[in-house]
Design a protein around this motif. Structure first.
Motif, mmCIF file in Angstrom:
data_model
loop_
_atom_site.group_PDB
_atom_site.id
_atom_site.type_symbol
_atom_site.label_atom_id
_atom_site.label_comp_id
_atom_site.label_asym_id
_atom_site.label_seq_id
_atom_site.Cartn_x
_atom_site.Cartn_y
_atom_site.Cartn_z
ATOM 1 N N SER A 1 0.843 -1.196 0.000
ATOM 2 C CA SER A 1 0.000 0.000 0.000
ATOM 3 C C SER A 1 0.872 1.237 0.000
ATOM 4 C CB SER A 1 -0.919 0.013 1.216
ATOM 5 O OG SER A 1 -1.577 1.268 1.345
ATOM 6 N N ALA A 2 0.591 2.152 -0.901
ATOM 7 C CA ALA A 2 1.377 3.380 -0.960
ATOM 8 C C ALA A 2 1.162 4.251 0.269
ATOM 9 C CB ALA A 2 1.021 4.164 -2.221
ATOM 10 N N VAL A 3 0.095 3.981 1.020
ATOM 11 C CA VAL A 3 -0.156 4.746 2.242
ATOM 12 C C VAL A 3 0.845 4.356 3.328
ATOM 13 C CG1 VAL A 3 -1.848 5.240 4.048
ATOM 14 C CG2 VAL A 3 -2.600 4.950 1.684
ATOM 15 N N LEU A 4 1.219 3.065 3.353
ATOM 16 C CA LEU A 4 2.052 2.551 4.434
ATOM 17 C C LEU A 4 3.468 2.202 3.998
ATOM 18 C CD1 LEU A 4 -0.581 0.120 5.991
ATOM 19 C CD2 LEU A 4 -0.035 2.433 6.753
ATOM 20 N N SER A 5 3.729 2.221 2.715
ATOM 21 C CA SER A 5 5.008 1.725 2.205
ATOM 22 C C SER A 5 5.866 2.849 1.639
ATOM 23 C CB SER A 5 4.760 0.674 1.121
ATOM 24 O OG SER A 5 3.958 -0.372 1.617
ATOM 25 N N ASP B 1 -1.644 -0.643 -4.020
ATOM 26 C CA ASP B 1 -2.903 0.043 -3.722
ATOM 27 C C ASP B 1 -2.634 1.519 -3.443
ATOM 28 O OD1 ASP B 1 -5.605 0.244 -3.385
ATOM 29 O OD2 ASP B 1 -5.602 -0.440 -1.298
ATOM 30 N N GLU B 2 -3.580 2.368 -3.870
ATOM 31 C CA GLU B 2 -3.443 3.829 -3.706
ATOM 32 C C GLU B 2 -2.120 4.316 -4.284
ATOM 33 O OE1 GLU B 2 -5.899 5.595 -2.670
ATOM 34 O OE2 GLU B 2 -7.182 4.012 -1.883
ATOM 35 N N ARG C 1 -0.483 7.800 -4.137
ATOM 36 C CA ARG C 1 0.129 8.356 -2.936
ATOM 37 C C ARG C 1 1.660 8.352 -3.024
ATOM 38 N NH1 ARG C 1 -3.035 8.587 1.727
ATOM 39 N NH2 ARG C 1 -5.230 8.750 1.158
ATOM 40 N N THR D 1 -5.956 3.080 -8.080
ATOM 41 C CA THR D 1 -6.056 4.474 -7.658
ATOM 42 C C THR D 1 -7.491 4.966 -7.748
ATOM 43 O OG1 THR D 1 -5.325 6.742 -8.115
ATOM 44 C CG2 THR D 1 -5.455 5.249 -9.986
ATOM 45 N N GLU E 1 -2.088 12.310 -11.399
ATOM 46 C CA GLU E 1 -1.402 11.819 -10.210
ATOM 47 C C GLU E 1 -0.233 10.885 -10.489
ATOM 48 O OE1 GLU E 1 -2.124 13.063 -7.412
ATOM 49 O OE2 GLU E 1 -3.955 14.118 -7.968
#
Length: 429
Positions: A63-67, A95-96, A99, A123, A130
């Motif tokens: 996940s791009a939020v957490l990675s 995912d995402e 980000r 996305t 983006e």
């Protein structure tokens, strides 16, 4: 309830119908790098997992939020080792992906090129804005859409019946109309639908044999459900665009619908008031100058009264602006003037228009031939020019403002034509 085959996958028939190229590619086990673009809960992650299933490939998800770059490198190492040991390809699902910043997105490029993994990104934001062009050029973009009501209803019924993965063991009973309420509240989002159903199941009452989900429970469950709206995201810009185009197109019903959609989903009503003020200038202009004042009054009323009464004031302004005569003549004229200035450069101010507060300036002829309009007949200095002479072509001045034959601009057009006739008479004399 995540499906394990394409036959059990709900929605996206425009991509996954039997004769569609994407389905054929997946079933043949020959996937390619791709970007899934769509709102939440429409099956982006599920489809990525199905790709790995049909390609008999390892599935790695980050996940791009957490990675960050560390996790990307770890995934690359794992994919290389897997290919070397098992001779098996890898699906890297991000995912995402929007980000990730530019350098993080660039980190994928060499490994997509050399086949270390097949890249699948998901996305909710427009990839054109983006994602890097370099990444977009290496992956095909697929647009995933909201699930339709029939598709959501089928999913709901499957979840109620499935004893292994769904809620079948609970023997839930729910009326047809209550199912429809859940489907409408889900708003095209399969995940949201299943979450609502799960909450409703927790509140179900037993009748001895079955668990009953009654209308009261459904009403309680869906009462806090809201429509989709993402301030600053694609949905926001799409809805505010639909509102603007409805007002421009003289559709009060469209304007009220999109305004209500945004407010119901949590949009700040002053965002709509600000857009109305822009519309009053851009699309109505001098065809009805009162529109700008109406929009300002609505804004002021909202700040004085609060949301309940203030929303009605904005709605009133929206209807007024929708039904007002339309003209973009001022908007077009201003753009034309700006383009002219950029093209023509810093032309000198004609001497008769220059200020002459000192004797030196007066001796240079500044303001010497200027004619004071209030001293002229009809307070108009016929024949006097207010533009640099370089902008005159074929003995005629440029004309940025072209009034439209609508609303007050009918009278403004008539006045301009009259003033032009005075200019022509003065020239001939």
């Amino acid at each position: 309830m995540r499906p394990t085959t394409l036959d059990n996958y709900f929605g996206q028939s425009h991509l996954l119908a039997a004769d569609k190229p994407l389905r054929i590619a997946l079933q043949s086990g020959h996937p390619h790098s791709m970007i899934f673009w769509g709102p939440p809960g429409v099956g982006k992650t599920t489809l990525a997992r199905l790709i790995a299933h049909y390609a008999d490939a390892q599935f790695i998800s980050i996940s791009a939020v957490l990675s960050g770059v560390k996790e990307i490198r770890q995934a690359v190492t794992e994919a290389k080792q897997h290919r070397q040991i098992y001779q098996q390809s890898t699906i890297l699902f991000v995912d995402e992906v929007h980000r990730f910043n530019k350098s993080q997105q660039d980190a994928f490029l060499p490994y997509i090129e050399d086949g270390t993994f097949i890249f699948v990104g998901a996305t909710t934001e427009n990839p054109s804005f983006e994602l890097n062009n370099a990444l977009l050029s290496r992956a095909r973009v697929y647009l995933l859409k909201n699930l339709g009501e029939d598709e959501l209803l089928d999913l709901l019924n499957l979840a109620l019946a499935d004893k292994k993965c769904g809620l079948g063991e609970l023997k839930l009973l729910i009326a047809k109309e209550d199912k429809q309420h859940l489907v409408i509240a889900a708003d095209g989002d399969a995940r949201k639908l299943l979450n609502l159903l799960e909450i409703a199941a927790d509140l179900a009452e037993s009748n001895g044999v079955n668990q009953l989900i009654n209308t009261e429970v459904i009403t309680q469950v869906v009462s806090n459900s809201s429509r989709r709206f993402d301030k600053g995201g694609d949905i926001f810009y799409d809805q505010i665009s639909a509102f603007h185009k409805s007002v421009r197109g003289s559709s009060p019903d469209g304007a009220l619908y999109w305004m209500s959609r945004m407010i119901e989903a949590g949009c700040d009503p002053l965002t709509i008031a600000r857009r109305l003020l822009a519309i009053a200038s851009e699309d109505i202009g001098n065809a009805d100058p009162r529109a700008m004042q109406v929009a300002l009054n609505a804004w002021d009323a909202f700040e004085r009264l609060g949301a309940a009464e203030g929303n009605r004031a904005i709605a009133q302004a929206a209807v007024y602006c929708a039904l007002a005569p339309k003209s973009n003549a001022v908007y077009t004229a201003f753009k034309a003037a700006m383009a002219c200035v950029k093209e023509s450069g810093s032309l000198e101010v004609p001497e008769h228009l220059r200020n002459a507060p000192t004797q030196l300036m007066q001796s240079l002829g500044y303001g010497e031939e200027y004619r004071y309009s209030h001293d002229e007949s009809e307070a108009y200095s016929a024949g006097q020019s207010y533009l640099p002479p370089e902008l005159a072509t074929s003995n005629a001045q440029v004309e940025f403002y072209q009034p439209q034959p609508r609303g007050l601009e009918i009278k403004l057009k008539t006045k301009l034509e009259y003033l032009k006739s005075l200019d022509l008479a003065a020239k001939n004399n």
